[in-house]
Design a protein around this motif. Sequence first.
Motif, PDB file in Angstrom:
ATOM      1  N   ILE A 182     -56.656 -21.325 -40.181  1.00 48.89           N
ATOM      2  CA  ILE A 182     -57.511 -20.159 -40.428  1.00 48.89           C
ATOM      3  C   ILE A 182     -57.242 -19.144 -39.322  1.00 48.89           C
ATOM      4  N   PRO A 183     -56.200 -18.317 -39.443  1.00 51.42           N
ATOM      5  CA  PRO A 183     -55.779 -17.428 -38.353  1.00 51.42           C
ATOM      6  C   PRO A 183     -56.869 -16.486 -37.850  1.00 51.42           C
ATOM      7  N   LYS A 184     -57.770 -16.032 -38.707  1.00 55.99           N
ATOM      8  CA  LYS A 184     -58.750 -15.014 -38.309  1.00 55.99           C
ATOM      9  C   LYS A 184     -60.118 -15.595 -37.963  1.00 55.99           C
ATOM     10  N   SER A 185     -60.215 -16.931 -37.878  1.00 54.38           N
ATOM     11  CA  SER A 185     -61.515 -17.540 -37.597  1.00 54.38           C
ATOM     12  C   SER A 185     -62.000 -17.155 -36.209  1.00 54.38           C
ATOM     13  N   LYS A 186     -63.280 -16.802 -36.116  1.00 52.11           N
ATOM     14  CA  LYS A 186     -63.881 -16.379 -34.845  1.00 52.11           C
ATOM     15  C   LYS A 186     -64.648 -17.539 -34.206  1.00 52.11           C
ATOM     16  N   HIS A 187     -64.551 -17.615 -32.878  1.00 49.90           N
ATOM     17  CA  HIS A 187     -65.260 -18.648 -32.130  1.00 49.90           C
ATOM     18  C   HIS A 187     -66.041 -17.973 -31.018  1.00 49.90           C
ATOM     19  N   PHE A 188     -66.293 -18.676 -29.922  1.00 49.68           N
ATOM     20  CA  PHE A 188     -67.085 -18.124 -28.836  1.00 49.68           C
ATOM     21  C   PHE A 188     -66.536 -16.779 -28.376  1.00 49.68           C
ATOM     22  N   CYS A 189     -67.447 -15.888 -27.981  1.00 47.42           N
ATOM     23  CA  CYS A 189     -67.070 -14.577 -27.417  1.00 47.42           C
ATOM     24  C   CYS A 189     -66.199 -13.777 -28.374  1.00 47.42           C
ATOM     25  N   LEU A 233     -63.654 -14.468 -29.941  1.00 50.60           N
ATOM     26  CA  LEU A 233     -62.220 -14.731 -29.881  1.00 50.60           C
ATOM     27  C   LEU A 233     -61.819 -15.619 -31.045  1.00 50.60           C
ATOM     28  N   THR A 234     -60.606 -15.424 -31.532  1.00 48.93           N
ATOM     29  CA  THR A 234     -60.106 -16.296 -32.587  1.00 48.93           C
ATOM     30  C   THR A 234     -59.707 -17.636 -31.984  1.00 48.93           C
ATOM     31  N   ALA A 235     -59.523 -18.614 -32.859  1.00 52.11           N
ATOM     32  CA  ALA A 235     -59.117 -19.945 -32.401  1.00 52.11           C
ATOM     33  C   ALA A 235     -57.777 -19.871 -31.684  1.00 52.11           C
ATOM     34  N   ARG A 236     -56.879 -19.050 -32.198  1.00 53.07           N
ATOM     35  CA  ARG A 236     -55.564 -18.923 -31.561  1.00 53.07           C
ATOM     36  C   ARG A 236     -55.687 -18.327 -30.170  1.00 53.07           C
ATOM     37  N   GLN A 237     -56.567 -17.359 -29.998  1.00 55.23           N
ATOM     38  CA  GLN A 237     -56.766 -16.765 -28.674  1.00 55.23           C
ATOM     39  C   GLN A 237     -57.363 -17.765 -27.694  1.00 55.23           C
ATOM     40  N   TRP A 238     -58.277 -18.612 -28.179  1.00 51.70           N
ATOM     41  CA  TRP A 238     -58.817 -19.667 -27.325  1.00 51.70           C
ATOM     42  C   TRP A 238     -57.719 -20.647 -26.935  1.00 51.70           C
ATOM     43  N   ALA A 239     -56.859 -20.956 -27.888  1.00 52.07           N
ATOM     44  CA  ALA A 239     -55.742 -21.864 -27.593  1.00 52.07           C
ATOM     45  C   ALA A 239     -54.846 -21.286 -26.500  1.00 52.07           C
ATOM     46  N   LEU A 240     -54.556 -20.000 -26.589  1.00 55.22           N
ATOM     47  CA  LEU A 240     -53.701 -19.354 -25.584  1.00 55.22           C
ATOM     48  C   LEU A 240     -54.389 -19.306 -24.227  1.00 55.22           C
ATOM     49  N   PHE A 241     -55.699 -19.071 -24.229  1.00 55.56           N
ATOM     50  CA  PHE A 241     -56.445 -19.027 -22.972  1.00 55.56           C
ATOM     51  C   PHE A 241     -56.443 -20.392 -22.282  1.00 55.56           C
ATOM     52  N   LYS A 300     -42.954 -19.450 -37.377  1.00 58.10           N
ATOM     53  CA  LYS A 300     -43.708 -19.615 -38.623  1.00 58.10           C
ATOM     54  C   LYS A 300     -44.688 -18.485 -38.902  1.00 58.10           C
ATOM     55  N   SER A 301     -45.053 -17.734 -37.864  1.00 55.22           N
ATOM     56  CA  SER A 301     -46.127 -16.746 -38.003  1.00 55.22           C
ATOM     57  C   SER A 301     -45.675 -15.507 -38.784  1.00 55.22           C
ATOM     58  N   ASP A 302     -46.620 -14.960 -39.551  1.00 56.82           N
ATOM     59  CA  ASP A 302     -46.388 -13.687 -40.231  1.00 56.82           C
ATOM     60  C   ASP A 302     -46.802 -12.512 -39.350  1.00 56.82           C
ATOM     61  N   GLU A 303     -47.390 -12.832 -38.179  1.00 54.48           N
ATOM     62  CA  GLU A 303     -47.856 -11.791 -37.251  1.00 54.48           C
ATOM     63  C   GLU A 303     -47.199 -11.981 -35.892  1.00 54.48           C
ATOM     64  N   LEU A 320     -47.262 -12.363 -30.041  1.00 57.04           N
ATOM     65  CA  LEU A 320     -46.568 -12.134 -28.782  1.00 57.04           C
ATOM     66  C   LEU A 320     -47.412 -11.295 -27.835  1.00 57.04           C
ATOM     67  N   MET A 321     -48.060 -10.268 -28.361  1.00 53.56           N
ATOM     68  CA  MET A 321     -48.898  -9.407 -27.525  1.00 53.56           C
ATOM     69  C   MET A 321     -50.119 -10.166 -26.994  1.00 53.56           C
ATOM     70  N   GLU A 322     -50.727 -10.986 -27.845  1.00 52.92           N
ATOM     71  CA  GLU A 322     -51.867 -11.789 -27.393  1.00 52.92           C
ATOM     72  C   GLU A 322     -51.449 -12.747 -26.281  1.00 52.92           C
ATOM     73  N   SER A 323     -50.286 -13.355 -26.439  1.00 53.44           N
ATOM     74  CA  SER A 323     -49.791 -14.299 -25.431  1.00 53.44           C
ATOM     75  C   SER A 323     -49.560 -13.601 -24.102  1.00 53.44           C
ATOM     76  N   ILE A 324     -48.943 -12.450 -24.144  1.00 49.84           N
ATOM     77  CA  ILE A 324     -48.653 -11.702 -22.918  1.00 49.84           C
ATOM     78  C   ILE A 324     -49.948 -11.247 -22.251  1.00 49.84           C
ATOM     79  N   PHE A 325     -50.879 -10.728 -23.043  1.00 47.40           N
ATOM     80  CA  PHE A 325     -52.135 -10.218 -22.471  1.00 47.40           C
ATOM     81  C   PHE A 325     -52.955 -11.340 -21.831  1.00 47.40           C
TER      82      PHE A 325
END
Length: 546
Positions: free
Chosen positions: A185-192, A194-202, A228-231, A236-241
């Motif tokens: 679920i790429p767009k799922s929102k969690h704490f603060c 943030l998406t699950a992917r952003q939490w994973a990167l953090f 595999k990603s369509d985005e 890449l930008m999320e990872s760098i930030f």
Amino acid sequence: MRRRASTHQKDRSSAVKQLKRFSNTEIPWGGSKVLMGCIAFRILNALVLQTAFNPDEYWQSVEVAHRIVFGYGHLTWEWSKGVRSYAHPLIFAGLYKLLEITKMDTHWLVMKAPRLLQALFAAAGDYYQFQLASIYWGNHTAQWTIFCQLCNWFTFFCMVRTLSNCLETVLTVASLYYWAIGEKIPKSKHFCLLTARQWALFLAALACIMRPTSAVIWIYIGLMGLFKSDEKVQLLMESIFIGTLTLCVSCLIDRWMYGKWILVPLNFLRFNFLESGGDYYGTHPWHWYFSQGFPAMILTFMPLSILGIWWSRKWQIAGLIVWVLSIYSFLGHKEFRFILPILPLALMFAGYALANMSHPSENPQSCSGSGLANWFIYKQGKGKFWRTISVLGLLVTNIPLALYTSTIHQRGSEVVMQFLADEIDSGHAKNVVFLMPCHSTPYYSYLHANISLHFLDCTPSKEAGYVDESDRFMAEPTSFAQSFLKDQVELPSHLIIYDSMETSLSGVFKSYGYNEVIRIFHAHFPVDHGLINYVLVYRLGDLLNL
């Protein structure tokens, strides 16, 4: 338009159902019991543990934290070279500060509290592993996975220790859990928000702060995700930030503690990879992780893990295990703890295999596995029989080893510090010298008393032909001890040695008025410096009358 809206509503409804299933705010069925069980288990684990494993669990974490809070403690050469980040020891410094403020900084709590805190971290890692297996294969497999995790001898022996590798492992498993949600679920929102992917990167960035070598794992995961990603650009930008932001915070912490700007990850990677500085502490053959290291850690779970990989067809996760073992094999200096983050993944596959033996229909992917294996287990109706045999075999091989290594093997290093603490309380110990290989025992963090301590230095040097103090002692113990004691203005109240040096040193000690006061069991089998059965404590004769 009406049909398009209906399709959109249907997709949204499906996404909401998935989000409820994978949301970290909703514990899966049985999950709350699993979490509470893991916390209780790891606290008991921390209380049972009374042996030494690696010097870094003391000297690079709690010893540094003790110095920060209480003003005394030893900083090893890594801290003068800027090779270590303060991010990890500051966690335990916060705990020590709390004990100090509440006037609860007793010797026992200062010694045990960091492991109890690490036990909570370890329990969180166990629970995230349960969640990750649940996402991939369902709750039945997740329950068998947590059985494998808690039963494995090495996780019991290692996970509640105050090593940065242990916290790195917890953060890695948690980040892989959020990464798996993000893939579903790429767009799922969690704490603060943030998406699950952003939490994973953090969490992955935090793992890299704890241990810069954790980047090895996330180079693999990141490249697979980009493929595999369509985005791709957004990922890449999320990872760098997120990576840059976390690194900046880490640099600010180190600027505060070191008193100057310093880039610890760069220094760490330069020393360990470019300069091969770790080789100073010993090297192993290139195949050691494959032939000895990882097989020893996973032990009798290995056949089940291989079977689980074959049945589940989760080649990406299996590839991550092989990738990490392969990359680390290029380094000359190898240790069990370096590859700890991939052990929960391998145990997750073992859990999958056990689950399929009892309920193959719940995991239809297994039906695409080996035809011979399917015939042997499913068509012959022997699945539950072989599961029972496997479980008994795992318990018989892992539990005794876990208890032995956690309570008996190399216990002298910690028990001797408890004895010295009693000597300090009774007024006998004034200054202590450890005539043994450097960092053989804990230090001030296990005494919580500001007395004079001395150990043999083993700081690496690029000087040709340089032999450190520890190696000089090991080469010529008698002459070294005679010279050392002769140069002392005031003789130490206590001398600590291994029994392997007793023949060489007992005569020297007696000539200076020392008497053996206790012989503490250490190990039945050879360790880093050969066979060492006992730790011996000698006390200056005049103190016997105190």
